[in-house]
Each structure stands twice: as structure tokens, then as C-alpha cells.
Design an enzyme around this catalytic site. Structure first.
Site, PDB file in Angstrom:
ATOM      1  N   GLU A  97       8.718  10.566  84.951  1.00 57.37           N
ATOM      2  CA  GLU A  97       7.518  10.143  85.700  1.00 57.37           C
ATOM      3  C   GLU A  97       7.745  10.205  87.213  1.00 57.37           C
ATOM      4  O   GLU A  97       6.800  10.295  87.979  1.00 57.37           O
ATOM      5  CB  GLU A  97       7.116   8.718  85.301  1.00 57.37           C
ATOM      6  CG  GLU A  97       6.564   8.608  83.892  1.00 57.37           C
ATOM      7  CD  GLU A  97       6.078   7.206  83.562  1.00 57.37           C
ATOM      8  OE1 GLU A  97       5.345   7.063  82.587  1.00 57.37           O
ATOM      9  OE2 GLU A  97       6.442   6.246  84.279  1.00 57.37           O
ATOM     10  N   HIS A 124      13.782   4.590  83.089  1.00 58.81           N
ATOM     11  CA  HIS A 124      13.518   3.876  81.843  1.00 58.81           C
ATOM     12  C   HIS A 124      13.468   4.837  80.670  1.00 58.81           C
ATOM     13  O   HIS A 124      13.142   6.011  80.827  1.00 58.81           O
ATOM     14  CB  HIS A 124      12.235   3.040  81.909  1.00 58.81           C
ATOM     15  CG  HIS A 124      10.938   3.793  82.075  1.00 58.81           C
ATOM     16  ND1 HIS A 124      10.672   4.616  83.140  1.00 58.81           N
ATOM     17  CD2 HIS A 124       9.814   3.808  81.312  1.00 58.81           C
ATOM     18  CE1 HIS A 124       9.435   5.101  83.045  1.00 58.81           C
ATOM     19  NE2 HIS A 124       8.894   4.640  81.931  1.00 58.81           N
TER      20      HIS A 124
HETATM   21 FE   LIG Z   1       3.939   5.636  82.381  1.00 57.59          FE
END
Ligand SMILES: [Fe+2]
Length: 324
Positions: free
Chosen positions: A241, A194
Site C-alpha cells: 500500500e 503490515h
Molecule cells: Fe488498506
């Protein structure tokens, strides 16, 4: 002794928390997401961990640009939900496990991983959303104590995937040197692909995500060689992440059983990924067989293997219906 029985990878999309808090879980858009975690909640209810270690990142809730520890271990007795701009989420206060956390701090720091010890910290959606997805929405208390491990993935330079993987190994060593008989589940959260701003905002790369999940199970060392620039290019700026999943994976056996996987796009502007990996190594006493979460006995080993195979078949059947 304590032991890590399984690892859970889960996205921690803030909009999932908002959908839960605002009663939108039955809306078709969100039902598609939440339905993918129904089996996971059943698995967790059976696994009944005594403690969860949740690897996540803080989103300027507990920390700010003024101070960003690379690895911060929550050693407090409790961690209240943070106010992320619209009031704290209506979730229970997260209770810690100060004794195990202090033991982990000592073991891991003496193993030359310089963790920041945090004795007061609020936790944001990065931790509470995966908790909801795996434990549901308890009103009064979460079902087990939680040790938060916050990782810097918001300001360059985040730790490398290899450093994260090796930290997972140090965490495992720490847990296994704790004398109390505890079953521990470790979460790796965040991602998957993302990007939330800039010209590539909205980027999702399902092919890359699925390859990451495949290798997470089969060849995690390959993932430890991925440089930051590749995460940025292939998975978007916030896809970094995913290095947090490597801490979870490093804490597990080299060979694990993938008992469940779920992948769907989009949720908000993010690819949602989820995986459950069980350790094969069985310890004596309190450990539970793979796929069942019940106490292991020598008589039940064969049945345990059958359940394991059935769980894998179930996971693959789900995958073939388009969730993978
Ligand atoms: Fe996050």
C-alpha cells in the site's frame, strides 16, 4: 490557477474507524493513536484546503475480483460511505468536485496515464479513516470536496512505485492547469508495514518504515526504485500500500518541508505512519504560508519562515518523545 499546497501521508487502518464509530478514542490503546493526529487536525484547520485529492485503495467495496482498475478517478458529485459488512460508517457522504476531476482526467489521460473514470462509487475505510484523522468527525458534511483516486494494491500486479510517483507529477500538472484559484491538499494513504494473513501475519518492520518516511521527505526518487518484492519481504504483503504515498510525494516539490510526523505501533496489526509535507514554492494570491495556513503577503514572508522553522522544531520535538 489551482495549486497543491501540501501532501499528507496517513495509514487507513479499518480498526481506527471502528474505534471512532464505537466511542473508544479515549481508551488508552486508541488514545495513543489518536493523540498523534491532534496537531494534524490543527494544521488542517488552518490550511483550509478548497479540495482534497485522496489516494487510497478500495478493499472490495466498490470493486471486486471481477474488475480491478489500476488507477480509478472519482468524477462523481458524491461518494456515499460503503457498507463493509456491518453497515456504512456513520460519516458524511463525501462530496466530489466533478469539474476539477474531469479536468484532471483529461490532463492526465492525455499525458498517457490511462485512468479509469468512475462516475458512481462508494468509498470505504481506505478513504474515510484518513479523512477522520485529519478533519475529525463532522456530523453533516466534510469541510471540503474530495476527489478520490483508487489504486489497485490488492491484486498482483499493482503499479510500480515509479509509476505512482510519475502519476503524482501528472496530477500536479493537471491541478496547476485548472484556472480556478484553489488550494489543494493531496493524501497518500495505506500502510505502513503490515501483513494480515499467512505465517508472517502481524509482521511490523519499524526500521524499514522509518527509513521510508525519512526518504519520502529527503530522497523520494530512491523510494521509486524499490521493487515489489522488497515491499513484500520488508513491509509484509499489505505493505505494498505504501506505493500510494509516492503518488502524493510525486505531486509535491522536489524539496519539501516536513512539518509533522507521527509513528506508532501497533494499531490492530499494523504500523501507523503519518506525515505532513508542505510545498516550499509559493504562488501568488490565495496561497498560504507554510506552517500557518494563512494568506501570504510580502510582509509576512519572514514571519512565515520563522513559523516554518518552529513547526519543524515542533515536529522533531514530538519525534524525540518516541513517536518516530
Ligand atoms: Fe488498506
Amino acid at each position: 490557477m489551482a495549486r497543491i499546497i501540501a501532501g499528507v501521508g496517513s495509514s487507513h487502518v479499518p480498526a481506527i474507524g471502528a474505534a471512532l464509530d464505537n466511542g473508544k478514542t479515549e481508551e488508552p490503546y486508541w488514545k495513543r493513536v489518536f493523540s498523534g493526529f491532534e496537531k494534524s487536525k490543527q494544521w488542517m484547520a488552518q490550511a483550509k484546503p478548497d479540495v482534497a485529492i485522496v489516494v487510497y485503495n478500495d478493499h472490495a467495496s466498490a470493486f471486486s475480483v471481477e474488475m480491478i482498475p489500476t488507477f480509478a478517478l472519482g468524477c462523481a458529485a458524491e461518494f456515499p460511505p460503503a457498507d463493509e459488512g456491518w453497515g456504512p460508517r456513520p460519516v458524511p457522504v463525501v462530496k466530489g468536485h466533478p469539474a476539477l476531476a474531469a479536468h484532471i482526467a483529461q490532463s492526465v489521460i492525455l499525458d498517457e496515464f490511462d485512468l479509469t473514470i468512475v462516475n458512481k462509487m462508494e468509498v470505504d475505510h481506505g478513504l474515510t479513516v484518513p479523512m477522520n484523522l485529519l478533519f475529525g468527525q463532522p456530523k453533516d458534511a466534510w469541510p471540503c470536496p474530495v476527489i478520490p483516486l483508487a489504486v489497485n494494491v490488492v491484486m498482483y500486479p499493482p503499479p510500480t512505485g515509479h509509476r505512482c510517483y510519475m502519476l503524482g507529477k501528472a496530477l500536479r500538472k493537471a491541478v496547476e492547469s485548472y484556472p480556478e484559484d484553489l488550494n489543494v491538499v493531496i493524501f497518500g494513504t495505506g500502510g505502513l508495514s503490515h501483513q494480515i494473513s499467512g505465517p508472517r501475519a502481524g509482521l511490523i518492520n519499524s526500521k524499514w518504515d522509518k527509513s521510508f518516511l525519512d526518504n519520502l521527505t529527503r530522497d523520494p526518487k530512491k523510494l521509486t526504485r524499490i521493487p515489489h518484492i522488497e515491499y513484500m519481504r520488508e513491509a509484509g504483503a499489505e505493505g505494498i500500500e505504501m506505493v500510494m504515498w509516492l503518488i502524493m510525494r510525486g505531486a509535491l516539490d522536489d524539496k519539501v518541508d516536513e512539518v509533522y510526523r507521527f509513528y506508532t505501533v501497533p494499531a490492530s496489526n499494523t504500523a501507523v505512519g503519518h506525515i505532513i509535507l508542505e510545498n516550499r514554492r509559493k504562488a501568488a494570491g490565495k496561497s498560504r504560508p507554510a506552517g500557518s495556513g494563512k494568506t501570504t503577503t510580502s510582509k509576512s514572508k519572514t514571519a512565515g519562515k520563522s513559523r516554518q522553522a518552529a513547526a519543524r522544531k515542533g515536529a522533531h520535538r514530538i519525534a524525540s518523545k518516541g513517536t518516530r
